[in-house]
Design a protein around this motif. Structure first.
Motif, PDB file in Angstrom:
ATOM      1  N   MET A   1       0.990  -1.711  -0.366  1.00  0.00           N
ATOM      2  CA  MET A   1       0.615  -0.241  -0.502  1.00  0.00           C
ATOM      3  C   MET A   1       0.925   1.456   0.096  1.00  0.00           C
ATOM      4  SD  MET A   1      -3.206   1.704   3.354  1.00  0.00           S
ATOM      5  CE  MET A   1      -3.889   0.224   2.558  1.00  0.00           C
ATOM      6  N   PRO A   2       0.813   1.653  -1.124  1.00  0.00           N
ATOM      7  CA  PRO A   2       1.515   4.202  -0.494  1.00  0.00           C
ATOM      8  C   PRO A   2       1.893   3.751   0.361  1.00  0.00           C
ATOM      9  CG  PRO A   2      -0.431   4.008  -2.480  1.00  0.00           C
ATOM     10  CD  PRO A   2      -0.300   2.511  -1.714  1.00  0.00           C
ATOM     11  N   ASN A   3       2.609   4.785   0.501  1.00  0.00           N
ATOM     12  CA  ASN A   3       2.894   5.370   1.475  1.00  0.00           C
ATOM     13  C   ASN A   3       3.014   7.174   1.711  1.00  0.00           C
ATOM     14  OD1 ASN A   3       3.614   6.723   4.558  1.00  0.00           O
ATOM     15  ND2 ASN A   3       5.431   5.560   4.333  1.00  0.00           N
ATOM     16  N   ILE A   4       1.570   7.490   2.504  1.00  0.00           N
ATOM     17  CA  ILE A   4       1.569   8.783   1.706  1.00  0.00           C
ATOM     18  C   ILE A   4       0.888   9.653   3.147  1.00  0.00           C
ATOM     19  CG2 ILE A   4      -0.824   9.854   0.861  1.00  0.00           C
ATOM     20  CD1 ILE A   4      -2.126   7.943  -1.051  1.00  0.00           C
ATOM     21  N   LYS A   5       1.496  10.980   2.671  1.00  0.00           N
ATOM     22  CA  LYS A   5       2.043  11.507   4.575  1.00  0.00           C
ATOM     23  C   LYS A   5       1.219  12.548   3.709  1.00  0.00           C
ATOM     24  CE  LYS A   5       4.858   8.926   6.679  1.00  0.00           C
ATOM     25  NZ  LYS A   5       3.863   8.206   7.317  1.00  0.00           N
ATOM     26  N   PRO A   6       1.147  13.915   4.254  1.00  0.00           N
ATOM     27  CA  PRO A   6       0.677  15.310   4.096  1.00  0.00           C
ATOM     28  C   PRO A   6       2.158  15.974   4.970  1.00  0.00           C
ATOM     29  CG  PRO A   6      -0.373  14.541   6.529  1.00  0.00           C
ATOM     30  CD  PRO A   6       0.153  13.318   5.531  1.00  0.00           C
ATOM     31  N   ILE A   7       2.414  16.672   3.817  1.00  0.00           N
ATOM     32  CA  ILE A   7       3.316  17.855   3.351  1.00  0.00           C
ATOM     33  C   ILE A   7       3.789  18.304   5.370  1.00  0.00           C
ATOM     34  CG2 ILE A   7       2.534  20.280   2.857  1.00  0.00           C
ATOM     35  CD1 ILE A   7       5.609  19.610   0.786  1.00  0.00           C
ATOM     36  N   SER A   8       2.949  18.385   5.472  1.00  0.00           N
ATOM     37  CA  SER A   8       3.305  19.165   6.509  1.00  0.00           C
ATOM     38  C   SER A   8       4.231  18.360   7.918  1.00  0.00           C
ATOM     39  CB  SER A   8       1.504  19.708   7.707  1.00  0.00           C
ATOM     40  OG  SER A   8       0.749  17.854   7.810  1.00  0.00           O
ATOM     41  N   ASP A   9       4.110  17.090   7.625  1.00  0.00           N
ATOM     42  CA  ASP A   9       4.713  15.838   8.664  1.00  0.00           C
ATOM     43  C   ASP A   9       5.727  16.492   8.102  1.00  0.00           C
ATOM     44  OD1 ASP A   9       2.151  14.898   9.407  1.00  0.00           O
ATOM     45  OD2 ASP A   9       2.908  12.301   8.508  1.00  0.00           O
ATOM     46  N   LEU A  10       6.680  16.673   7.317  1.00  0.00           N
ATOM     47  CA  LEU A  10       7.735  17.419   7.384  1.00  0.00           C
ATOM     48  C   LEU A  10       8.692  17.875   8.319  1.00  0.00           C
ATOM     49  CD1 LEU A  10       8.977  17.770   3.655  1.00  0.00           C
ATOM     50  CD2 LEU A  10       8.839  15.692   4.343  1.00  0.00           C
ATOM     51  N   ARG A  11       7.368  18.075   9.163  1.00  0.00           N
ATOM     52  CA  ARG A  11       8.239  19.118  10.276  1.00  0.00           C
ATOM     53  C   ARG A  11       9.063  18.464  11.266  1.00  0.00           C
ATOM     54  NH1 ARG A  11       2.399  20.886  10.769  1.00  0.00           N
ATOM     55  NH2 ARG A  11       2.369  23.316  10.006  1.00  0.00           N
ATOM     56  N   ASN A  12       8.781  16.812  11.211  1.00  0.00           N
ATOM     57  CA  ASN A  12       9.197  15.881  11.762  1.00  0.00           C
ATOM     58  C   ASN A  12      10.172  15.151  10.587  1.00  0.00           C
ATOM     59  OD1 ASN A  12      11.015  13.518  13.272  1.00  0.00           O
ATOM     60  ND2 ASN A  12       8.921  13.169  14.141  1.00  0.00           N
ATOM     61  N   TYR A  13      10.871  15.653  10.069  1.00  0.00           N
ATOM     62  CA  TYR A  13      11.129  14.617   8.893  1.00  0.00           C
ATOM     63  C   TYR A  13      11.978  12.944   8.904  1.00  0.00           C
ATOM     64  CZ  TYR A  13      15.955  16.886  10.047  1.00  0.00           C
ATOM     65  OH  TYR A  13      17.289  17.316  10.238  1.00  0.00           O
ATOM     66  N   THR A  14      12.758  13.037  10.414  1.00  0.00           N
ATOM     67  CA  THR A  14      13.636  12.345  10.556  1.00  0.00           C
ATOM     68  C   THR A  14      12.202  11.075  10.582  1.00  0.00           C
ATOM     69  OG1 THR A  14      15.345  13.335  12.107  1.00  0.00           O
ATOM     70  CG2 THR A  14      14.478  11.303  11.867  1.00  0.00           C
ATOM     71  N   GLU A  15      11.458  11.079  10.714  1.00  0.00           N
ATOM     72  CA  GLU A  15      10.028   9.833  11.111  1.00  0.00           C
ATOM     73  C   GLU A  15       9.788   9.348   9.700  1.00  0.00           C
ATOM     74  OE1 GLU A  15       5.934   9.700  12.144  1.00  0.00           O
ATOM     75  OE2 GLU A  15       6.887  10.027  13.918  1.00  0.00           O
ATOM     76  N   VAL A  16       8.898  10.575   9.291  1.00  0.00           N
ATOM     77  CA  VAL A  16       9.438  10.565   7.103  1.00  0.00           C
ATOM     78  C   VAL A  16      10.003   9.980   6.827  1.00  0.00           C
ATOM     79  CG1 VAL A  16       8.942  11.323   5.254  1.00  0.00           C
ATOM     80  CG2 VAL A  16       7.874  12.114   6.736  1.00  0.00           C
ATOM     81  N   LEU A  17      11.524   9.639   6.523  1.00  0.00           N
ATOM     82  CA  LEU A  17      12.701   9.343   5.982  1.00  0.00           C
ATOM     83  C   LEU A  17      12.390   7.661   6.538  1.00  0.00           C
ATOM     84  CD1 LEU A  17      15.027  12.226   6.154  1.00  0.00           C
ATOM     85  CD2 LEU A  17      13.662  11.480   3.885  1.00  0.00           C
ATOM     86  N   GLN A  18      12.355   7.555   7.289  1.00  0.00           N
ATOM     87  CA  GLN A  18      12.478   5.789   8.146  1.00  0.00           C
ATOM     88  C   GLN A  18      11.903   5.318   7.650  1.00  0.00           C
ATOM     89  OE1 GLN A  18      12.281   6.646  12.694  1.00  0.00           O
ATOM     90  NE2 GLN A  18      14.162   6.735  13.019  1.00  0.00           N
ATOM     91  N   ASN A  19      10.447   5.927   6.870  1.00  0.00           N
ATOM     92  CA  ASN A  19       9.396   5.139   6.301  1.00  0.00           C
ATOM     93  C   ASN A  19       9.955   5.321   4.158  1.00  0.00           C
ATOM     94  OD1 ASN A  19       7.133   4.857   7.716  1.00  0.00           O
ATOM     95  ND2 ASN A  19       6.584   6.944   7.872  1.00  0.00           N
ATOM     96  N   VAL A  20      10.595   5.644   4.362  1.00  0.00           N
ATOM     97  CA  VAL A  20      11.432   5.964   2.755  1.00  0.00           C
ATOM     98  C   VAL A  20      12.357   4.155   2.766  1.00  0.00           C
ATOM     99  CG1 VAL A  20      12.797   7.067   0.660  1.00  0.00           C
ATOM    100  CG2 VAL A  20      11.462   8.273   2.130  1.00  0.00           C
ATOM    101  N   ASP A  21      12.355   3.390   1.536  1.00  0.00           N
ATOM    102  CA  ASP A  21      13.160   2.409   0.924  1.00  0.00           C
ATOM    103  C   ASP A  21      12.945   2.185  -0.120  1.00  0.00           C
ATOM    104  OD1 ASP A  21      14.912   0.222   1.907  1.00  0.00           O
ATOM    105  OD2 ASP A  21      13.193  -0.837   3.414  1.00  0.00           O
TER     106      ASP A  21
END
Length: 90
Positions: A1-21
Protein backbone atom coordinates in the motif's frame (compact mmCIF):
# COMPACT_ATOMS: atom_id res chain seq x y z
CA UNK A 1 0.00 0.00 0.00
CA UNK A 2 1.42 3.45 -0.85
CA UNK A 3 2.84 5.49 2.00
CA UNK A 4 1.03 8.84 1.72
CA UNK A 5 1.61 11.67 4.17
CA UNK A 6 0.70 15.34 4.30
CA UNK A 7 3.61 17.69 3.66
CA UNK A 8 3.14 19.08 7.16
CA UNK A 9 4.61 15.79 8.46
CA UNK A 10 7.99 17.06 7.26
CA UNK A 11 8.16 19.05 10.48
CA UNK A 12 9.39 15.73 11.84
CA UNK A 13 11.38 14.79 8.72
CA UNK A 14 13.38 12.08 10.50
CA UNK A 15 10.23 10.03 11.00
CA UNK A 16 9.16 10.56 7.38
CA UNK A 17 12.60 9.54 6.09
CA UNK A 18 12.55 6.36 8.17
CA UNK A 19 9.54 5.26 6.10
CA UNK A 20 11.45 5.58 2.81
CA UNK A 21 12.94 2.33 1.54
CA UNK A 22 13.83 0.64 -1.75
CA UNK A 23 10.60 0.15 -3.70
CA UNK A 24 8.75 2.05 -0.94
CA UNK A 25 8.69 5.80 -1.63
CA UNK A 26 6.80 8.27 0.51
CA UNK A 27 4.25 10.41 -1.31
CA UNK A 28 3.66 13.87 0.13
CA UNK A 29 0.42 15.75 -0.35
CA UNK A 30 -0.30 19.46 -0.25
CA UNK A 31 -3.90 20.54 0.24
CA UNK A 32 -4.95 16.91 -0.21
CA UNK A 33 -3.29 16.48 -3.60
CA UNK A 34 -0.10 14.64 -4.54
CA UNK A 35 2.81 17.07 -4.71
CA UNK A 36 6.16 15.37 -3.96
CA UNK A 37 7.81 11.95 -3.76
CA UNK A 38 10.70 11.00 -1.52
CA UNK A 39 12.47 7.89 -2.78
CA UNK A 40 15.53 5.84 -1.98
CA UNK A 41 18.56 6.81 -4.09
CA UNK A 42 18.72 3.29 -5.58
CA UNK A 43 15.18 3.70 -6.89
CA UNK A 44 16.12 7.10 -8.30
CA UNK A 45 19.20 5.66 -10.03
CA UNK A 46 17.10 2.83 -11.48
CA UNK A 47 14.50 5.32 -12.77
CA UNK A 48 17.22 7.45 -14.37
CA UNK A 49 18.79 4.39 -16.02
CA UNK A 50 15.38 3.35 -17.34
CA UNK A 51 14.78 6.85 -18.75
CA UNK A 52 18.18 6.80 -20.49
CA UNK A 53 17.48 3.33 -21.92
CA UNK A 54 14.07 4.38 -23.22
CA UNK A 55 15.64 7.47 -24.80
CA UNK A 56 18.32 5.40 -26.55
CA UNK A 57 15.71 2.90 -27.77
CA UNK A 58 13.66 5.76 -29.18
CA UNK A 59 16.75 7.09 -31.01
CA UNK A 60 17.31 3.62 -32.45
CA UNK A 61 13.68 3.28 -33.53
CA UNK A 62 13.74 6.66 -35.27
CA UNK A 63 17.03 5.78 -36.96
CA UNK A 64 15.56 2.52 -38.22
CA UNK A 65 12.54 4.29 -39.62
CA UNK A 66 14.52 7.07 -41.34
CA UNK A 67 17.71 5.26 -42.38
CA UNK A 68 16.41 1.72 -42.72
CA UNK A 69 16.68 -1.35 -40.55
CA UNK A 70 19.65 -3.70 -40.45
CA UNK A 71 19.37 -7.39 -41.21
CA UNK A 72 20.58 -9.96 -38.70
CA UNK A 73 23.58 -10.64 -40.91
CA UNK A 74 24.49 -6.93 -41.00
CA UNK A 75 24.30 -6.71 -37.21
CA UNK A 76 26.46 -9.81 -36.81
CA UNK A 77 29.00 -8.41 -39.25
CA UNK A 78 29.06 -5.05 -37.47
CA UNK A 79 29.58 -6.79 -34.11
CA UNK A 80 32.20 -9.13 -35.55
CA UNK A 81 30.26 -12.30 -34.79
CA UNK A 82 29.04 -15.07 -37.05
CA UNK A 83 26.76 -18.02 -36.45
CA UNK A 84 26.53 -21.24 -38.40
CA UNK A 85 23.31 -23.06 -39.27
CA UNK A 86 23.11 -24.86 -35.89
CA UNK A 87 23.08 -21.40 -34.23
CA UNK A 88 26.39 -21.95 -32.47
CA UNK A 89 29.29 -19.58 -32.58
CA UNK A 90 31.89 -20.22 -35.31
Amino acid sequence: MPNIKPISDLRNYTEVLQNVDVDAPVFLTKNGRGKYVIMDIRDYDREQAMARLMHELEIGRRSGETEGWLTLEEVEEHLGIRYNEQNTSV
